[in-house]
Design a protein around this motif. Structure first.
Motif, PDB file in Angstrom:
ATOM      1  N   GLY A 289       0.864  -1.187   0.000  1.00 55.81           N
ATOM      2  CA  GLY A 289       0.000   0.000   0.000  1.00 55.81           C
ATOM      3  C   GLY A 289       0.891   1.223   0.000  1.00 55.81           C
ATOM      4  O   GLY A 289       1.982   1.222   0.595  1.00 55.81           O
ATOM      5  N   CYS A 290       0.470   2.285  -0.685  1.00 58.57           N
ATOM      6  CA  CYS A 290       1.263   3.517  -0.712  1.00 58.57           C
ATOM      7  C   CYS A 290       1.041   4.327   0.564  1.00 58.57           C
ATOM      8  O   CYS A 290       0.008   4.180   1.237  1.00 58.57           O
ATOM      9  N   PRO A 291       1.994   5.212   0.882  1.00 59.75           N
ATOM     10  CA  PRO A 291       1.901   5.961   2.135  1.00 59.75           C
ATOM     11  C   PRO A 291       0.584   6.718   2.342  1.00 59.75           C
ATOM     12  O   PRO A 291       0.001   6.644   3.429  1.00 59.75           O
ATOM     13  N   TYR A 292       0.086   7.408   1.313  1.00 59.93           N
ATOM     14  CA  TYR A 292      -1.143   8.182   1.542  1.00 59.93           C
ATOM     15  C   TYR A 292      -2.313   7.275   1.948  1.00 59.93           C
ATOM     16  O   TYR A 292      -3.034   7.548   2.910  1.00 59.93           O
TER      17      TYR A 292
ATOM     18  N   ALA B  82      -6.166   7.536  -3.017  1.00 64.39           N
ATOM     19  CA  ALA B  82      -5.641   8.802  -3.549  1.00 64.39           C
ATOM     20  C   ALA B  82      -6.558   9.386  -4.618  1.00 64.39           C
ATOM     21  O   ALA B  82      -6.470  10.569  -4.946  1.00 64.39           O
ATOM     22  N   GLY B  83      -7.463   8.568  -5.156  1.00 63.35           N
ATOM     23  CA  GLY B  83      -8.429   9.050  -6.147  1.00 63.35           C
ATOM     24  C   GLY B  83      -9.445  10.020  -5.557  1.00 63.35           C
ATOM     25  O   GLY B  83     -10.209  10.658  -6.291  1.00 63.35           O
ATOM     26  N   HIS B  84      -9.454  10.150  -4.226  1.00 66.94           N
ATOM     27  CA  HIS B  84     -10.358  11.107  -3.563  1.00 66.94           C
ATOM     28  C   HIS B  84      -9.725  12.483  -3.409  1.00 66.94           C
ATOM     29  O   HIS B  84     -10.341  13.387  -2.856  1.00 66.94           O
ATOM     30  N   LEU B  85      -8.469  12.617  -3.842  1.00 69.66           N
ATOM     31  CA  LEU B  85      -7.760  13.877  -3.630  1.00 69.66           C
ATOM     32  C   LEU B  85      -7.916  14.820  -4.820  1.00 69.66           C
ATOM     33  O   LEU B  85      -7.993  14.383  -5.970  1.00 69.66           O
ATOM     34  N   SER B  86      -7.893  16.123  -4.548  1.00 73.11           N
ATOM     35  CA  SER B  86      -7.791  17.096  -5.636  1.00 73.11           C
ATOM     36  C   SER B  86      -6.391  16.947  -6.240  1.00 73.11           C
ATOM     37  O   SER B  86      -5.466  16.486  -5.558  1.00 73.11           O
ATOM     38  N   PRO B  87      -6.222  17.350  -7.502  1.00 71.36           N
ATOM     39  CA  PRO B  87      -4.889  17.226  -8.113  1.00 71.36           C
ATOM     40  C   PRO B  87      -3.798  17.932  -7.293  1.00 71.36           C
ATOM     41  O   PRO B  87      -2.688  17.412  -7.149  1.00 71.36           O
ATOM     42  N   LYS B  88      -4.121  19.085  -6.741  1.00 66.56           N
ATOM     43  CA  LYS B  88      -3.123  19.831  -5.952  1.00 66.56           C
ATOM     44  C   LYS B  88      -2.701  19.019  -4.719  1.00 66.56           C
ATOM     45  O   LYS B  88      -1.514  18.920  -4.403  1.00 66.56           O
ATOM     46  N   ASP B  89      -3.678  18.437  -4.015  1.00 69.72           N
ATOM     47  CA  ASP B  89      -3.348  17.644  -2.825  1.00 69.72           C
ATOM     48  C   ASP B  89      -2.667  16.333  -3.204  1.00 69.72           C
ATOM     49  O   ASP B  89      -1.797  15.849  -2.480  1.00 69.72           O
TER      50      ASP B  89
ATOM     51  N   GLN C 192       4.661   8.132  -3.161  1.00 71.15           N
ATOM     52  CA  GLN C 192       4.661   6.997  -4.096  1.00 71.15           C
ATOM     53  C   GLN C 192       6.054   6.906  -4.729  1.00 71.15           C
ATOM     54  O   GLN C 192       6.644   5.833  -4.824  1.00 71.15           O
ATOM     55  N   LYS C 193       6.544   8.081  -5.143  1.00 77.69           N
ATOM     56  CA  LYS C 193       7.822   8.139  -5.848  1.00 77.69           C
ATOM     57  C   LYS C 193       8.977   7.685  -4.945  1.00 77.69           C
ATOM     58  O   LYS C 193       9.894   7.004  -5.406  1.00 77.69           O
ATOM     59  N   MET C 194       8.924   8.032  -3.663  1.00 73.33           N
ATOM     60  CA  MET C 194       9.977   7.589  -2.736  1.00 73.33           C
ATOM     61  C   MET C 194      10.066   6.060  -2.711  1.00 73.33           C
ATOM     62  O   MET C 194      11.156   5.488  -2.730  1.00 73.33           O
ATOM     63  N   VAL C 195       8.902   5.417  -2.662  1.00 71.14           N
ATOM     64  CA  VAL C 195       8.867   3.946  -2.630  1.00 71.14           C
ATOM     65  C   VAL C 195       9.372   3.390  -3.966  1.00 71.14           C
ATOM     66  O   VAL C 195      10.252   2.522  -4.008  1.00 71.14           O
ATOM     67  N   LEU C 196       8.815   3.907  -5.061  1.00 75.27           N
ATOM     68  CA  LEU C 196       9.193   3.407  -6.391  1.00 75.27           C
ATOM     69  C   LEU C 196      10.673   3.635  -6.678  1.00 75.27           C
ATOM     70  O   LEU C 196      11.352   2.763  -7.233  1.00 75.27           O
ATOM     71  N   ASP C 197      11.195   4.803  -6.305  1.00 70.91           N
ATOM     72  CA  ASP C 197      12.609   5.111  -6.576  1.00 70.91           C
ATOM     73  C   ASP C 197      13.540   4.129  -5.862  1.00 70.91           C
ATOM     74  O   ASP C 197      14.554   3.704  -6.418  1.00 70.91           O
TER      75      ASP C 197
ATOM     76  N   PRO D 260       9.668  -4.841 -12.931  1.00 70.21           N
ATOM     77  CA  PRO D 260       8.506  -4.002 -13.249  1.00 70.21           C
ATOM     78  C   PRO D 260       7.695  -3.609 -12.007  1.00 70.21           C
ATOM     79  O   PRO D 260       7.514  -4.410 -11.092  1.00 70.21           O
ATOM     80  N   THR D 261       7.240  -2.362 -12.028  1.00 71.11           N
ATOM     81  CA  THR D 261       6.363  -1.858 -10.970  1.00 71.11           C
ATOM     82  C   THR D 261       5.041  -1.437 -11.607  1.00 71.11           C
ATOM     83  O   THR D 261       5.006  -0.960 -12.744  1.00 71.11           O
ATOM     84  N   VAL D 262       3.967  -1.648 -10.861  1.00 69.55           N
ATOM     85  CA  VAL D 262       2.609  -1.352 -11.344  1.00 69.55           C
ATOM     86  C   VAL D 262       1.937  -0.457 -10.303  1.00 69.55           C
ATOM     87  O   VAL D 262       2.123  -0.671  -9.103  1.00 69.55           O
ATOM     88  N   MET D 263       1.155   0.523 -10.748  1.00 72.88           N
ATOM     89  CA  MET D 263       0.404   1.343  -9.786  1.00 72.88           C
ATOM     90  C   MET D 263      -1.088   1.291 -10.080  1.00 72.88           C
ATOM     91  O   MET D 263      -1.506   1.415 -11.233  1.00 72.88           O
ATOM     92  N   TYR D 264      -1.860   1.066  -9.017  1.00 73.45           N
ATOM     93  CA  TYR D 264      -3.317   1.089  -9.133  1.00 73.45           C
ATOM     94  C   TYR D 264      -3.906   2.088  -8.147  1.00 73.45           C
ATOM     95  O   TYR D 264      -3.554   2.082  -6.962  1.00 73.45           O
ATOM     96  N   ILE D 265      -4.780   2.937  -8.667  1.00 75.93           N
ATOM     97  CA  ILE D 265      -5.572   3.846  -7.841  1.00 75.93           C
ATOM     98  C   ILE D 265      -7.007   3.738  -8.344  1.00 75.93           C
ATOM     99  O   ILE D 265      -7.257   3.833  -9.544  1.00 75.93           O
ATOM    100  N   LYS D 266      -7.926   3.520  -7.430  1.00 81.49           N
ATOM    101  CA  LYS D 266      -9.337   3.457  -7.833  1.00 81.49           C
ATOM    102  C   LYS D 266      -9.827   4.872  -8.168  1.00 81.49           C
ATOM    103  O   LYS D 266      -9.464   5.822  -7.477  1.00 81.49           O
TER     104      LYS D 266
END
Length: 355
Positions: free
Chosen positions: A146-149, A211-218, A227-232, A242-248
């Motif tokens: 699961g991602c941090p957010y 994360a799909g509940h967030l405004s683009p700014k948030d 997400q990037k910290m984990v992926l990096d 390979p890494t895959v990302m899913y957000i509803k």
């Protein structure tokens, strides 16, 4: 890594290599829709037992692979599984879902510690190693985190939520506190992902479900950087994995997701596959990335209640719109009431398809 041709189909497709057909698996394929699993639940009533005892976790993970011949075999686990390793206890109640003690003060955040997965979740290591032994060379074993957010939403809300108001209040009232929590989570989740790779996971899927509940700014402030910290960290250690990302409900966020550098974007069913592809290609060109972002998905899970001809027709349409560099999947987890023969018809069709 062995030469490209020796890697399993799903790994090759996720890397964008030339393949003869799309690989197929289903999110949440292990579990509730399978009769064998429901029988097992009668003997082992708690989710944590089923996911934390290797004999059970391995058997449950293998059921859909054995029954349908999916190209991916994903570990039966939960995004909350690593939390005790950070000093955060949780329980999963059958009816209510996850229950956690709220983390909403500096004291609570400062009490979080870096995970030592070998100490706190050795069962994940054992289960993944046993899965790699159990499946054939053409099958890909997937790990996930699961991602941090999304993990932070559970911690701040104390469980699942409809509106995510508590975490959104925190964003405004005390953003520094939320950032500190997210950084702690990112450090441990990266370690946990690397631990799964060391145990044999050949692909890592990251879920930032809420994360799909967030405004683009948030999203840009509270989700993407973590997400990037984990992926990096995964990429730094394993550049070819390979890494895959899913957000509803991520239709509004596709370009932002791609800009994290993830290899594969798993589209939900609300996005037209051809339009999603075009947007991801445009984002790649705009960012000057040489590598095309691959895609996963995105059949509406409700379509697995349709007749077999409809399932095949709608699946074919998605495969044709996606083209190669595509992992066929659902647009969300498989529904618990899905008839097993319909899940099998879906997998069979994809396995028989040729570009």
């Amino acid at each position: 890594y062995p030469p490209a041709s020796l890697d399993p189909l799903l790994v090759r497709a996720a890397r964008g290599e030339k393949v003869e057909r799309p690989p197929v698996w289903m999110m949440r394929q292990a579990g509730r829709h399978i009769e064998e699993y429901r029988q097992l639940v009668k003997k082992h009533p708690t989710f944590r037992e089923r996911s934390e005892v290797p004999d059970l976790a391995v058997e449950i993970s293998l059921q859909p692979w054995r029954n349908y011949g999916t190209d991916g075999c994903i570990l039966f686990s939960d995004i909350l599984t690593p939390l005790p390793g950070l000093g955060l206890q949780f329980d999963i109640e059958e009816k209510k879902g996850p229950v956690l003690r709220k983390v909403d003060t500096w004291e609570a955040v400062n009490n979080m510690h870096l995970i030592d997965p070998f100490k706190t979740c050795p069962f994940v290591d054992e289960s993944l190693r046993r899965l790699r032994d159990a499946v054939d060379d053409e099958t890909t074993v997937l790990g996930f985190v699961g991602c941090p957010y999304t993990l932070a939403t559970y911690l701040v809300e104390g469980g699942t939520s409809k509106e995510y108001l508590e975490i959104k209040k925190m964003m405004n009232a005390d953003p520094a506190l939320l950032h500190a929590m997210l950084k702690n989570l990112a450090d441990s989740i990266a370690e946990y992902a690397l631990y799964q790779v060391a145990a044999g996971a050949q692909v890592i899927q990251v879920f930032d479900s809420w994360a799909g509940h967030l405004s683009p700014k948030d999203y840009d402030e509270f989700a993407a950087p973590y997400q990037k910290m984990v992926l990096d960290k995964v990429k730094e250690a394993h550049p070819d994995l390979p890494t895959v990302m899913y957000i509803k409900h991520s239709g509004a966020l596709l370009e932002r997701m791609a800009n994290t550098g993830v290899d594969v974007i798993s589209l939900d069913w609300t996005v037209d596959m051809a339009e999603g592809r075009a947007r991801l290609d445009a984002a790649q060109a705009a960012a000057g990335r040489t590598k095309r972002t691959a895609v996963q998905g995105n059949l509406d899970p409700a379509l697995l209640f349709a007749d077999h001809d409809t399932i095949r027709e709608r699946t074919k349409e998605i495969i044709e719109k996606a083209g190669p560099g595509h992992v066929m999947n659902l647009g969300h987890g498989i529904e618990a009431e899905t008839p097993e023969e319909n899940a099998k018809a879906f997998v069979d069709f994809v396995r028989g398809y040729r570009y």
